[in-house]
Scaffold this active site. Structure first.
Site, PDB file in Angstrom:
ATOM      1  CG  HIS A 152      -0.299   9.236  -4.058  1.00 26.55           C
ATOM      2  ND1 HIS A 152       0.445  10.227  -3.839  1.00 26.55           N
ATOM      3  CD2 HIS A 152       0.388   8.584  -4.912  1.00 26.55           C
ATOM      4  CE1 HIS A 152       1.311  10.380  -4.656  1.00 26.55           C
ATOM      5  NE2 HIS A 152       1.462   9.025  -5.156  1.00 26.55           N
ATOM      6  CD  GLU A 204       3.897   9.287 -12.563  1.00 31.69           C
ATOM      7  OE1 GLU A 204       4.007  10.475 -12.068  1.00 31.69           O
ATOM      8  OE2 GLU A 204       2.926   8.457 -12.371  1.00 31.69           O
TER       9      GLU A 204
HETATM   10  N1  ADE Z   1      -0.639  11.870  -7.373  1.00 31.83           N
HETATM   11  C1  ADE Z   1      -1.338  10.714  -7.191  1.00 31.83           C
HETATM   12  N2  ADE Z   1      -1.064   9.798  -7.920  1.00 31.83           N
HETATM   13  C2  ADE Z   1       0.276  10.417  -8.629  1.00 31.83           C
HETATM   14  C3  ADE Z   1       1.069  10.044  -9.746  1.00 31.83           C
HETATM   15  N3  ADE Z   1       0.938   8.682 -10.229  1.00 31.83           N
HETATM   16  N4  ADE Z   1       2.002  10.684  -9.947  1.00 31.83           N
HETATM   17  C4  ADE Z   1       2.163  11.986  -9.529  1.00 31.83           C
HETATM   18  N5  ADE Z   1       1.300  12.597  -8.790  1.00 31.83           N
HETATM   19  C5  ADE Z   1       0.411  11.640  -8.066  1.00 31.83           C
HETATM   20 ZN    ZN Z   2       2.864   8.370  -6.917  1.00 33.21          ZN
END
Ligand code: ADE
Ligand code: ZN
Length: 350
Positions: free
Chosen positions: A32, A213
Site C-alpha cells: 500500500h 487476514e
Molecule cells: N490497508 C492497509 N494495510 C492493510 C492491511 N494490512 N489490511 C487491510 N487493509 C489495509
Molecule cells: Zn494489505
C-alpha cells in the site's frame, strides 16, 4: 519492536543470507503506497501543507506504532493521511519507496493505492494517479524497476462508493492494471462487492482482494467464487482449510503474504508459527511482501529475512519464493521467463 528484536542482531550467516536474498531478482506484489509514509516524510508533508499532527518528532510518531489488531492500525493509518495533498506529495512518497525497494533487489512492483482515503477530502483523483505514476516511470528509468498500479476499494465503505471510484478510474485504464479490496475485513465479506468487480472485469481490470487476514477461510473462497480474483492478499486463514489449499494450489492462485505485518497486527502471535512455510510446502504459490513497511518494521528484504530466520527457510525455499513473486505478477510471459532465468543464475552462483 519487541516481536522482532531478536531478528536485529545479525550473525555472519544472517548477513550472507540477506546478501543472497538481495541478489535474487524479486517482485513486490502487496504494497500500500500510503503504508510507506515514514515519520520523517509525515512531518515534512505536514509542515509543507500546514497540517497538525499528534506527534512532533519522528521518534514520537514511531513510538505510537504498536497495534493490537488491524482496526487499531487502520485508525492511526487513516488519521495521518491528511498530509498527502498535492500531486508532488504522492510523487515524493512513491519515489522514496522505489529507492528503498530497489535497494532490496526488487525488479518489479505492483503498487496499491486507496483513492477513498483521498478523494472525499478533496484531492483530485488525477493528482493521486498522476503523482504516483510520474514517480513509477522515473523509477523504472533510474532503478530498472517495472511496475503495475492497483486501485483498492475500502470494504468497510459502501459498495456504491467503490463504484464511483471505479468510474473515476476508467479513464486511467492505461495505467491502472487492477483492483483490490482492503481495510477492515471481519463483517465485510468480499461478496458485497460482486457488482463492482464484475464491472471492473468487463473493463479489462485484473482482480485481487485481501482475504483471510483476520477473516475466515470462507472469505478466501468467496473472493475466488464471487470476485474471481487471480491473487489473494494475505490468505493466512487458508492454513485452516486443506480443501481450500488444494484448490488454491491447483488453480495457481498466489497468496501475497506479509510476515511482519501479520506479526505487528497480531494475526500471528509469533513468526515461528506463521503458516508461510507450511503453505509453501503444500504447493501453494506463496509470495513475500511488506504491506505497509513504514509501520511494520521492515521493507521487502526484511520480510524475507525475518521469515527465513523464524521459519528456517532454506536457500532453495528463498529462491522459490522469489520465483513465485515473478510467476504471480502481472508481467507478460516473456519478461517473466527472463527474470526466472536470472533467479536460477543468482541461486546457482551461491
Ligand atoms: N490497508 C492497509 N494495510 C492493510 C492491511 N494490512 N489490511 C487491510 N487493509 C489495509
Ligand atoms: Zn494489505
Amino acid at each position: 519492536m519487541s516481536g522482532t528484536s531478536d531478528l536485529r542482531t545479525p550473525t555472519g550467516e544472517d548477513v550472507a543470507v540477506a546478501g543472497f536474498i538481495r541478489r535474487l531478482p524479486k517482485a513486490e506484489l502487496h504494497l500500500h503506497i500510503e503504508g510507506t509514509l515514514e515519520p520523517e516524510m509525515l512531518l515534512e508533508l505536514a509542515r509543507r501543507n500546514g497540517v497538525d499532527l499528534p506527534c512532533s518528532t519522528a521518534e514520537e510518531c514511531r513510538a505510537r506504532y504498536r497495534f493490537k489488531d488491524l482496526q487499531d492500525f487502520l485508525d492511526l493509518y487513516y488519521a495521518v493521511l491528511d498530509v498527502l495533498v498535492t500531486e508532488q506529495d504522492f510523487h515524493d512518497l512513491t519515489a522514496a519507496y522505489l529507492r528503498r525497494v530497489a535497494a532490496d533487489g526488487a525488479r518489479h512492483v505492483e503498487v496499491s493505492f486507496d483513492p477513498q482515503s483521498h478523494v472525499p477530502r478533496g484531492v483530485p483523483f488525477d493528482d493521486i494517479v498522476g503523482g504516483i505514476t510520474r514517480a513509477l516511470r522515473e523509477g523504472e528509468t533510474e532503478h530498472g524497476v517495472s511496475w503495475r498500479l492497483i486501485m483498492c476499494f475500502l470494504r468497510d465503505r459502501p459498495p456504491a462508493e467503490a463504484m464511483e471510484m471505479l468510474e473515476l478510474a476508467l479513464p486511467h485504464r492505461d495505467v491502472i492494471a487492477g483492483i483490490g479490496l482492503d481495510s477492515a475485513e471481519v463483517g465485510h465479506p468480499p461478496g458485497q462487492f460482486a457488482e463492482v468487480y464484475e464491472r471492473a472485469r468487463e473493463a479489462g481490470l485484473v482482480a485481487v482482494a485481501h482475504a483471510g487476514e483476520e477473516g475466515p477461510p470462507e472469505y478466501i473462497a468467496e473472493a475466488l467464487d464471487v470476485l474471481k480474483v487471480r491473487r489473494v492478499d494475505h490468505g493466512v486463514a487458508a492454513i485452516h482449510d486443506p480443501a481450500l489449499q488444494r484448490r488454491l494450489a491447483e488453480a495457481g492462485i498466489a497468496l501475497t503474504m506479509c510476515p511482519l505485518s501479520n506479526l505487528q497486527l497480531q494475526v500471528t502471535p509469533d513468526l515461528t508459527r506463521h503458516p508461510l512455510k507450511r503453505l509453501l510446502d503444500a504447493g501453494l504459490l506463496v509470495t513475500v511482501n511488506s504491506d505497509d513497511p513504514a509501520y511494520f518494521d521492515g521493507y521487502l528484504l526484511q520480510n524475507y529475512v525475518a521469515a527465513q530466520k523464524a521459519l528456517g527457510l532454506s536457500l532453495a525455499d528463498l529462491a522459490q519464493l522469489a520465483r513465485n513473486s515473478i510467476t504471480a505478477s502481472l508481467l507478460p510471459d516473456a519478461r517473466k521467463a527472463e527474470l526466472l532465468d536470472e533467479i536460477d543464475l543468482a541461486a546457482a552462483a551461491d
